[in-house]
Design a protein around this motif. Structure first.
Motif, PDB file in Angstrom:
ATOM      1  N   GLY A 197       5.110  -1.365   3.316  1.00 24.90           N
ATOM      2  CA  GLY A 197       6.424  -0.820   3.630  1.00 24.90           C
ATOM      3  C   GLY A 197       6.458   0.598   4.129  1.00 24.90           C
ATOM      4  N   ALA A 198       5.327   1.172   4.496  1.00 23.16           N
ATOM      5  CA  ALA A 198       5.307   2.549   5.008  1.00 23.16           C
ATOM      6  C   ALA A 198       4.301   2.633   6.148  1.00 23.16           C
ATOM      7  N   VAL A 199       4.773   3.049   7.326  1.00 21.87           N
ATOM      8  CA  VAL A 199       3.915   3.094   8.507  1.00 21.87           C
ATOM      9  C   VAL A 199       4.193   4.358   9.308  1.00 21.87           C
ATOM     10  N   VAL A 200       3.299   4.599  10.264  1.00 19.51           N
ATOM     11  CA  VAL A 200       3.537   5.645  11.265  1.00 19.51           C
ATOM     12  C   VAL A 200       3.807   4.943  12.594  1.00 19.51           C
ATOM     13  N   ALA A 201       4.392   5.670  13.512  1.00 20.58           N
ATOM     14  CA  ALA A 201       4.780   5.067  14.786  1.00 20.58           C
ATOM     15  C   ALA A 201       3.584   4.506  15.538  1.00 20.58           C
ATOM     16  N   GLU A 202       2.428   5.174  15.416  1.00 16.08           N
ATOM     17  CA  GLU A 202       1.246   4.725  16.150  1.00 16.08           C
ATOM     18  C   GLU A 202       0.795   3.328  15.734  1.00 16.08           C
ATOM     19  N   GLN A 203       1.122   2.911  14.512  1.00 17.29           N
ATOM     20  CA  GLN A 203       0.770   1.563  14.075  1.00 17.29           C
ATOM     21  C   GLN A 203       1.651   0.501  14.726  1.00 17.29           C
ATOM     22  N   VAL A 232       7.185   9.803   9.347  1.00 18.87           N
ATOM     23  CA  VAL A 232       6.681   8.492   8.949  1.00 18.87           C
ATOM     24  C   VAL A 232       7.893   7.613   8.661  1.00 18.87           C
ATOM     25  N   TYR A 233       7.652   6.316   8.531  1.00 17.34           N
ATOM     26  CA  TYR A 233       8.775   5.385   8.425  1.00 17.34           C
ATOM     27  C   TYR A 233       8.616   4.519   7.179  1.00 17.34           C
ATOM     28  N   HIS A 234       9.709   4.475   6.413  1.00 19.02           N
ATOM     29  CA  HIS A 234       9.714   3.825   5.106  1.00 19.02           C
ATOM     30  C   HIS A 234      10.696   2.651   5.139  1.00 19.02           C
ATOM     31  N   PHE A 235      10.235   1.477   4.697  1.00 18.34           N
ATOM     32  CA  PHE A 235      11.055   0.258   4.717  1.00 18.34           C
ATOM     33  C   PHE A 235      11.122  -0.313   3.297  1.00 18.34           C
ATOM     34  N   PRO A 236      12.032   0.192   2.473  1.00 19.60           N
ATOM     35  CA  PRO A 236      12.078  -0.221   1.053  1.00 19.60           C
ATOM     36  C   PRO A 236      12.287  -1.715   0.857  1.00 19.60           C
ATOM     37  N   GLU A 237      13.102  -2.333   1.698  1.00 17.48           N
ATOM     38  CA  GLU A 237      13.435  -3.740   1.472  1.00 17.48           C
ATOM     39  C   GLU A 237      12.285  -4.675   1.805  1.00 17.48           C
ATOM     40  N   LEU A 238      11.281  -4.182   2.519  1.00 18.24           N
ATOM     41  CA  LEU A 238      10.092  -4.990   2.785  1.00 18.24           C
ATOM     42  C   LEU A 238       9.018  -4.779   1.723  1.00 18.24           C
TER      43      LEU A 238
END
Length: 441
Positions: free
Chosen positions: A216-222, A262-268
């Motif tokens: 649930g946590a990625v960077v844009a490059e991924q 960075v980008y966080h997606f709690p629901e995933l």
């Protein structure tokens, strides 16, 4: 409202017990659409809600939920019926072009044969009236000898019958999924459909899998290797291309102390069952267009028949010029003259359409290869991350988490009566009250 087939498929693939994040990442759906779809599916298919102490919700479905829906929704029954009917109709449409080609050739050959026999007969009558005599066979004109039956292709190729027997013998040991000749005609003319018809669906499924594998946590490059149209200048610098990803999966940006995002997606991060990292392609790879899935022999035969059909139409046109012969003979010849423009148009189109499509396919594949190469380069950059990117990915892992909703974590489920659940959890509730009393004192 009929349930979304993508949600139903995801539920089956995930073992009939899911969370909103499970379905959204598996099917590549918008979080809100996945939530609404799961609620509707649970309501219509006798599903159950399971609420954990954390407040997270899991959805449990019976394994026969499709049968329940089928009995409930007339629309679903109609869709399944129409899918079966359409397969038959589409097959008939596909083979109709091959049948039309064969009919066109047969009509042209018959018409030419009738006209030549008429001309030969007329010449013989004129010769008899002139007192001349014919030597044995001298007045005969060559007429093609053929049999109009299930296998007429040997008329155009003397070796066709032996090759046909060889193909039939080899086909018994080869794959039985090879298309027949009539299907090959359609494939030769129009191809076999867009190989990337489900590209957007694959794109979001792969992005959802990457996010889930990263907890649930990625960077844009991924995510870049799965996107197109990243923009230029400040749009790429400020990562505007991530906005659709955030919107679809209900994510939010987080800023590191050094100012990187960075980008966080709690629901995933919430799942109904323990999951291991799923295999996912390193980048979104578009499939190349194929000119035809027919075999090379079928394509050559289709080309030869198309050429024979067009040449025959032109020869027939020269014999029908003026219209006197058709008027005299009537019958089949008159009918062929009536539809002659259609025969010529079909003959030209039969060869022109594949030729145009061949060059279009080459141009289209060039664009696809360029996009695939760009995405591949972005994927390589991730594997060869420099120190700055590694630091950014390390910061993203601070937000990584995975929470599994286990049976022992449930405080409520719609499978049982609420009073029964409270009685079952009596000891747990008493222990929680005792803990609170001790903490207050």
């Amino acid at each position: 409202m009929a349930p979304d087939p993508r949600i139903m498929t995801a539920v089956e693939q995930l073992g009939y017990r899911v969370t909103v994040g499970d379905v959204a990442s598996k099917a590549g759906l918008n979080i809100n659409l996945a939530q609404q779809g799961l609620l509707a599916l649970a309501s219509d298919a006798a599903g159950h809600l399971q609420v954990a102490e954390s407040g997270d919700i899991a959805y449990l479905f019976p394994k026969n939920f499709r049968s329940i829906l089928r009995n409930k929704f007339l629309r679903l029954r109609f869709q399944e019926w129409w899918a079966k009917v359409w397969r038959v109709l589409f097959y008939l449409i596909r083979i109709s072009f091959g049948i039309l080609l064969l009919l066109s050739i047969v009509l042209i050959v018959l018409a030419i044969g009738i006209i030549l026999m008429s001309l030969n007969s007329s010449n013989d009558n004129n010769s008899d009236r002139g007192g001349g005599s014919r030597s044995g066979g001298g007045g005969m004109i060559f007429m093609p000898h053929f049999w109009i039956g299930p296998d007429i292709f040997w008329f155009f190729d003397p070796n066709y019958r032996s090759r046909s027997q060889q193909r039939r013998a080899s086909s018994r040991t080869s794959s039985r999924n090879e298309m027949n000749f009539l299907e090959a005609i359609f494939s030769f003319l129009f191809g076999d459909g867009n190989p990337n018809a489900e590209l957007e669906e694959r794109r979001w499924q792969e992005i959802g899998t990457v996010i889930r594998n990263s907890q649930g946590a990625v960077v844009a490059e991924q995510i870049i290797p799965y996107l197109d149209d990243l923009g230029e200048g400040y749009k790429r610098e400020y990562e505007d291309y991530m906005l659709p990803v955030l919107s679809r999966f209900n994510g939010r940006p987080e800023v590191s102390p050094s100012g990187e995002i960075v980008y966080h997606f709690p629901e995933l991060q919430t799942t109904a069952q323990e999951q291991h990292p799923q295999p996912v392609a390193a980048y979104l790879k578009e499939r190349l267009w194929r000119f035809s899935q027919a075999s090379s022999g079928q394509i050559m035969l289709a080309t030869g028949l198309g050429a024979a059909n067009l040449v025959g139409a032109l020869v027939l046109g020269s014999l029908l010029r003026g219209g006197e012969i058709a008027a005299q003979l009537g019958g089949l010849v008159a009918f062929v003259q009536l539809i002659y423009p259609i025969l010529v148009f079909y003959g030209i189109g039969f060869l022109a359409i594949p030729l145009i499509r061949y060059f279009w396919t080459q141009w289209k594949n060039g664009q696809i290869e360029q996009r695939n190469q760009q995405r591949q380069q972005e994927a390589v950059a991730i594997n060869q991350a420099d120190a700055a990117l590694q630091k950014k990915m390390s910061y993203a892992q601070q937000f990584a988490a995975s929470e599994v909703i286990k049976q022992e974590d449930l405080v409520y489920t719609s499978e049982k009566d609420l009073l029964d659940q409270e009685l079952e959890r009596k000891d747990q509730i008493d222990a929680e009250w005792q803990k609170r009393l001790e903490s207050d004192s």
